[in-house]
Design an enzyme around this catalytic site. Structure first.
Site, PDB file in Angstrom:
ATOM      1  CB  SER A 203      -0.893   0.004   1.233  1.00  0.00           C
ATOM      2  OG  SER A 203      -0.103   0.344   2.364  1.00  0.00           O
ATOM      3  CE  LYS A 204      -2.313   6.693  -2.289  1.00  0.00           C
ATOM      4  NZ  LYS A 204      -3.673   6.898  -1.834  1.00  0.00           N
ATOM      5  NE  ARG A 205       0.574   0.435   5.962  1.00  0.00           N
ATOM      6  CZ  ARG A 205       1.270  -0.675   6.088  1.00  0.00           C
ATOM      7  NH1 ARG A 205       2.400  -0.689   6.732  1.00  0.00           N
ATOM      8  NH2 ARG A 205       0.825  -1.816   5.562  1.00  0.00           N
ATOM      9  CG  HIS A 206       4.625  -1.165   1.808  1.00  0.00           C
ATOM     10  ND1 HIS A 206       3.314  -1.556   1.827  1.00  0.00           N
ATOM     11  CD2 HIS A 206       5.250  -1.843   2.800  1.00  0.00           C
ATOM     12  CE1 HIS A 206       3.149  -2.449   2.791  1.00  0.00           C
ATOM     13  NE2 HIS A 206       4.300  -2.636   3.396  1.00  0.00           N
ATOM     14  N   GLY A 207       5.612   3.287   0.199  1.00  0.00           N
ATOM     15  CA  GLY A 207       6.301   4.166  -0.751  1.00  0.00           C
ATOM     16  C   GLY A 207       5.527   4.253  -2.050  1.00  0.00           C
TER      17      GLY A 207
END
Ligand code: GLU
Length: 439
Positions: A203-207
């Site tokens: 997800s976006k958390r991963h970059g």
């Protein structure tokens, strides 16, 4: 003939998980000489937007995917879904139920277990008691995903559906709908989702996860295509393939069951390989675009006026992993406003003798007939010999003064491209640069 589709909901950007789904469906269609259809699932009027649709299409095109036939928009087919819901009620396969003050249509799940063979997971049986009667048409007249997806896949003659494991629980319901509509279901293949390094769903958390963001970073489309295609399919030998080669070798791989972890450094490695395979002329427009974006582009860099700029691209491409890397590394060549790495300054400019040594080296350079890598190297080495010092002392100092960094491509190539005037000017700045680090 096989017919596959990619059916994004335009409620967000083209995520790399969706891009992988698109690539696999496209490859399957192209490998077997069938059709690849695009369907925009935009019945969620509040969350869907035209802008997202355009971004998704742009992302697919950029990846090199093409589609046959005109894209289908579900928002234009609401009537068809309503007709099909009514047809199911008439057949006794669905029923009206009240939802507040109005009526919704629900599917009547038959009392018989659902069995199908997933092309990746193998045989799957789901007990009918575990499937509850689900809504087909909401009381506002809009279809649920199950109804629209099945009606459209039937209408479009879809033969194979490759999609993420997040849909595996939807499949039994959809199979029941096919049967109720008197059509045999297509083949289904569910692939594992892509995970982040922490083994959680990517997800976006991963970059960076959006395809267009990768484009902005200077990832080449073929690099992302190769990376995603080989994520759940093993071509035998791990290397970079052309799209044509991948189409030819492609098959639906059981490896799709394993959970692939998104590894940006691997993507960048592939990208770096593709960059170094490209000629400076091919890279020029890409580098130009990145420099323009960063406000660093100057008109006089255009090829006709500055052949050295092509030479510079040729020099920098060997160690660039993204087109973005070119802009930092080209900076000292196109602007005087570049940073000096303080670690490199401290390490390579500390020798007190350097002031005089560099002055004499500059005199040698001034005397050269041509400011080319070979004579520059000869001049530097003979200066070092005369002074009884190691050439490395002068090489490192020159690198830091001219580029601000401790590492670079071959320094003599660098000086040649930098040109006489800039080189001498920067070597002459030794006192001020080395002093600034002592403060
Ligand atoms: N619109 C759905 C999605 O984006 C498509 C699901 C499917 O492939 O059936 O997940």
């Amino acid at each position: 003939m096989v017919r596959l589709r990619f059916a994004p909901s335009p409620t967000g950007h083209l995520h790399i998980g969706a891009a992988r789904t698109a690539i696999y469906n496209w490859l399957f269609a192209r490998h077997y000489g069938g059709s690849f259809i695009l369907r925009i699932e935009d019945t969620d009027f509040e969350r869907s937007s035209e802008e997202m649709t355009e971004g998704i299409l742009a992302g697919l095109k950029w990846l090199g995917l093409d589609w046959d036939e005109k894209p289908v928009f579900q928002s234009q087919r609401i009537k068809l879904y309503q007709e099909k819901a009514a047809e199911l009620v008439k057949k006794g396969a669905a029923y009206y139920c009240s939802e507040g003050s109005s009526q919704a249509v629900r599917f009547k799940v038959p009392n018989k277990d659902v069995f199908y063979k997933d092309l990746i997971h193998g045989p799957i049986t789901v007990k009918s008691k575990n499937i509850e009667d689900f809504v087909l048409l909401r009381s506002n007249g809009l279809p649920t995903y199950h109804l629209s997806v099945v009606v459209d896949d039937i209408d479009l003659g879809i033969t194979h559906i490759i999609r993420g494991d997040d849909h595996i629980s939807n499949t039994p319901k959809q199979i029941l709908l096919y049967r109720a509509l008197g059509v045999s279901p297509p083949e289904f293949a569910h692939q594992s989702l892509i995970f982040g390094p922490d083994k959680k769903k990517l997800s976006k958390r991963h970059g960076v996860t959006s395809v267009l963001q990768f484009r902005e970073m200077g990832i080449l489309p073929l690099a992302l295509f190769n990376y995603l295609a080989q994520m759940s399919w093993d071509p035998g030998e791990e290397r970079i393939y052309s799209r044509g080669e991948i189409i030819e070798k492609f098959y639906l791989d059981k490896r799709s069951q394993g959970s692939p972890v998104f590894d940006i450094s691997k993507l960048e490695w592939i990208n770096g390989r593709l960059i170094s395979d490209k000629s400076a002329e091919e890279l020029f427009p890409l580098v130009k675009a990145v420099l323009q974006e960063k406000g660093l582009w100057q008109h006089d860099l255009d090829i006709e006026k500055r052949p050295w700029f092509l030479q510079l691209i040729g020099l920098l491409k060997e160690r660039s992993r993204k087109i973005e890397d070119f802009s930092d590394r080209a900076l000292p060549f196109i602007s005087d406003n570049f940073p000096y790495e303080s670690k490199a300054v401290k390490k390579h400019l500390k020798d007190e003798r350097l002031g005089e040594l560099l002055a004499r080296l500059s005199d040698d350079f001034i005397g050269l007939e041509s400011f080319k890598a070979l004579p520059l190297e000869k001049a530097l080495r003979s200066r070092a010999e005369k002074e009884g010092i190691k050439p490395a002392l002068l090489i490192h100092a020159a690198r830091v003064l001219v580029l601000g960094t401790g590492v670079s491509p071959g320094i003599f190539d660098v000086l040649e491209i930098m040109g006489k005037e800039k080189t001498l000017e920067r070597l002459a700045a030794f006192n001020s640069v080395s002093k600034s680090s002592k403060q």
